[in-house]
Structure formats: C-alpha cells, structure tokens
Design a protein around this motif. Structure first.
Motif, mmCIF file in Angstrom:
data_model
loop_
_atom_site.group_PDB
_atom_site.id
_atom_site.type_symbol
_atom_site.label_atom_id
_atom_site.label_comp_id
_atom_site.label_asym_id
_atom_site.label_seq_id
_atom_site.Cartn_x
_atom_site.Cartn_y
_atom_site.Cartn_z
ATOM 1 N N SER A 47 -9.008 11.171 -0.581
ATOM 2 C CA SER A 47 -9.234 9.790 -0.144
ATOM 3 C C SER A 47 -7.933 9.002 -0.236
ATOM 4 C CB SER A 47 -10.298 9.126 -1.018
ATOM 5 O OG SER A 47 -9.762 8.846 -2.300
ATOM 6 N N GLU A 48 -7.995 7.748 0.166
ATOM 7 C CA GLU A 48 -6.807 6.890 0.082
ATOM 8 C C GLU A 48 -6.409 6.637 -1.367
ATOM 9 O OE1 GLU A 48 -10.539 4.431 0.419
ATOM 10 O OE2 GLU A 48 -9.642 6.114 1.508
ATOM 11 N N ARG A 49 -7.273 6.969 -2.320
ATOM 12 C CA ARG A 49 -6.965 6.806 -3.747
ATOM 13 C C ARG A 49 -6.492 8.096 -4.383
ATOM 14 N NH1 ARG A 49 -11.698 4.579 -2.669
ATOM 15 N NH2 ARG A 49 -12.816 6.351 -3.594
ATOM 16 N N ASP A 50 -6.605 9.222 -3.664
ATOM 17 C CA ASP A 50 -6.250 10.531 -4.213
ATOM 18 C C ASP A 50 -5.030 11.096 -3.504
ATOM 19 O OD1 ASP A 50 -8.492 10.577 -5.943
ATOM 20 O OD2 ASP A 50 -9.760 11.215 -4.275
ATOM 21 N N GLN A 111 -1.741 6.002 1.046
ATOM 22 C CA GLN A 111 -2.818 5.009 1.122
ATOM 23 C C GLN A 111 -3.842 5.375 2.197
ATOM 24 O OE1 GLN A 111 -2.665 2.711 -1.263
ATOM 25 N NE2 GLN A 111 -0.712 3.620 -1.880
#
Length: 294
Positions: A47-50, A111
């Motif tokens: 994801s954009e967080r990983d 991101q």
C-alpha cells in the motif's frame, strides 16, 4: 527425457517485514552448480504506507543476481552504485572481499500502491576469486539475448547457452534461462546445458515423464541435465545451473565462503562496523542476527 531427482517446494520465510518463498539452500540439496541461494519475492501488494526497506547489510564471497517480474527496487552500495532496477533487467553485484548494499522502494513510489515480484539469487564465487574487489553491473532488458524456438520464448539472463552469451559478467560456467509460452509446447534443451540443472516453475506447469508439476516447485535433474519437457500453456519457467564448485561452501547469514575463517572475520568486522558505508546511508545498519538472540 527429464529424470527428476528431487522436488523442492517453496518455503515461506520472513525477511524483515517482507515474506519470500525460499528455494535454496535446501536440506538435501545445498547448491545447484554455483547457485547457493534463491528467494522468490512476492508477488506482494504494497500500500501507499508500505515499502520495501532492506537496510544496509554486508556480503562476501558471492555475486547477487536480482531479476524482477513486477515493481521496482532502488539499489545502493558501498562502492557508490545507486541505480533503480525494473522488470526484465538484471542487477549483478559481486561482493568479493566485502560489500554493503541496501534495497528500497524508490522515493517516487513510496506514497503509492505498488506490486513487487521477482527473484533474488546468490551465486558463489570460485575459490580464487572469493577475495576479489567488489563490483556492480546493471544490464538492461534489451541487452539480454532473446529468441524464439517453436512456440517458446527464451531469454538468457546470465551465462552461456545455445551458442549465446548474456552481458552479465559471470565468473564460472553457468546459465540462467527464462522460458515462456502462451501455448502448450515441447521444449528441448538436449546437449545444450552442462553441469547440474534445476527448473523452477514460476507460473503454469510442466509435464515430464508423464508426471505433472505446478507453480512454485523447483525440479532438480537426476542426470545433471534437463533434456526435454512439455511446457503447459501460459507458463513461465527458469532453468539454471552450471559446473559445481570443487570446494564446499559455508553460509552464515549473508556471508558465503569456502573458508570459515573468512566468514568469522567478516562477521566480526560487521559487528564492529568496519565495513565500508553506503554514501548517504552511513547511519543505517542491520545488526548481525545473533545479537538479537536472548
């Protein structure tokens, strides 16, 4: 024919926060030719967080081969290399007497949602080159030999085969070949490959001697040669191997050598932070695993 000595199934292994499928080393088969280590990365959706963040860590006595199917990795190392690898390209890093590198999601993707999928491979160096100077080579997709035989498409990722030679500068007789087909077809490799041979099924399936084999299986040839097999429709396989090295290889964490004393020295040098640093990442450091043990 293709007589199979052993079937190795992928084994789930965690590297940091990232799961991989380990193929080599295996308890009953430590190496195939000079190939000492193979991990199948992904396919993993991030994801954009990983992000992939394999921080600075060392190697000795080997060359690493990174080959991606999907995604992108930013490589940096202690000899000053800084380069993004994309699908179909090859990163070939030779550790020799010692190198430090990191592998991360590129800044422009950190991101965003993304997918990472590929192979991470270690190839042991011949004994007389285990202490060579470290080096790094990036080979673009268009610089790898690619050809068609019948319904199958071939790419020579590394080494020599079929009177062709990859631009990847290997240090012992070996080969790594990608074979793909959208239709069921017979593949013949007779008299082309020398030394030990393995066949890794990434997607689809293979039929050999009337038996069916599926994805995420590594087939080890009994006669040290893969002659002929049937590739099922929509399949991707990787045939690899070469001349075995004369001496036994020892593996401790990221260190490979025919001499345990060199591994002990590298281990102590890393713990004492005597290895060269990656420019711009001087404060990043993966501790030697035993320091985590209670």
């Amino acid at each position: 024919m293709f007589t199979i000595q052993m079937i190795i199934e992928e084994r789930a292994t965690q590297i940091g926060n990232f799961m991989v499928g380990r193929l080599l080393p295996f308890r009953q088969k430590r190496m195939i030719g000079p190939f000492a280590f193979i991990d199948h990365m992904g396919p993993t959706k991030l994801s954009e967080r990983d992000n992939l963040d394999v921080l600075a860590h060392p190697h000795i006595g080997l060359s690493t081969l990174t080959y991606l199917f999907e995604g992108s990795i930013m490589h940096r190392d202690s000899i000053g290399s800084a380069l993004e690898i994309k699908p179909g390209e090859v990163n070939w890093m030779t550790a020799g007497k010692g190198i430090v590198h990191s592998e991360k999601t590129p800044e422009y993707l950190r991101q965003s949602a993304k997918v990472l999928h590929g192979l991470q491979i270690w190839v042991a160096l011949p004994k007389h080159l285990e202490q060579m100077e470290p080096s790094f080579v990036h080979v673009k997709k268009e610089d790898l030999p690619t050809w068609q035989e019948g319904k199958a498409m071939f790419t020579l990722i590394a080494g020599k085969a079929f009177q062709r030679e990859s631009a990847v500068p290997v240090y012992s007789p070996l080969y790594m070949i990608e074979i793909k087909s959208s239709e069921r077809t017979v593949v013949s490799l007779e008299d082309e490959l020398l030394g030990e041979s393995g066949l890794y099924i990434l997607e689809g399936g293979v039929e050999a001697e009337g038996n069916q084999y599926g994805a995420k299986q590594l087939l080890v040839s009994q006669e040290n040669r893969i002659c002929q097999f049937t590739l099922e429709a929509n399949s991707s396989v990787y045939v690899f191997g070469g001349e075995p090295l004369e001496e036994e290889r020892f593996i401790d964490w990221n260190f490979v050598s025919s001499d345990k004393s060199l591994i002990d020295k590298a281990k102590e040098d890393w713990i004492q932070q005597r290895f060269a640093k990656i420019p711009g990442e001087e404060n990043e450091y993966v501790p030697y695993p035993s320091l985590h043990k209670k």
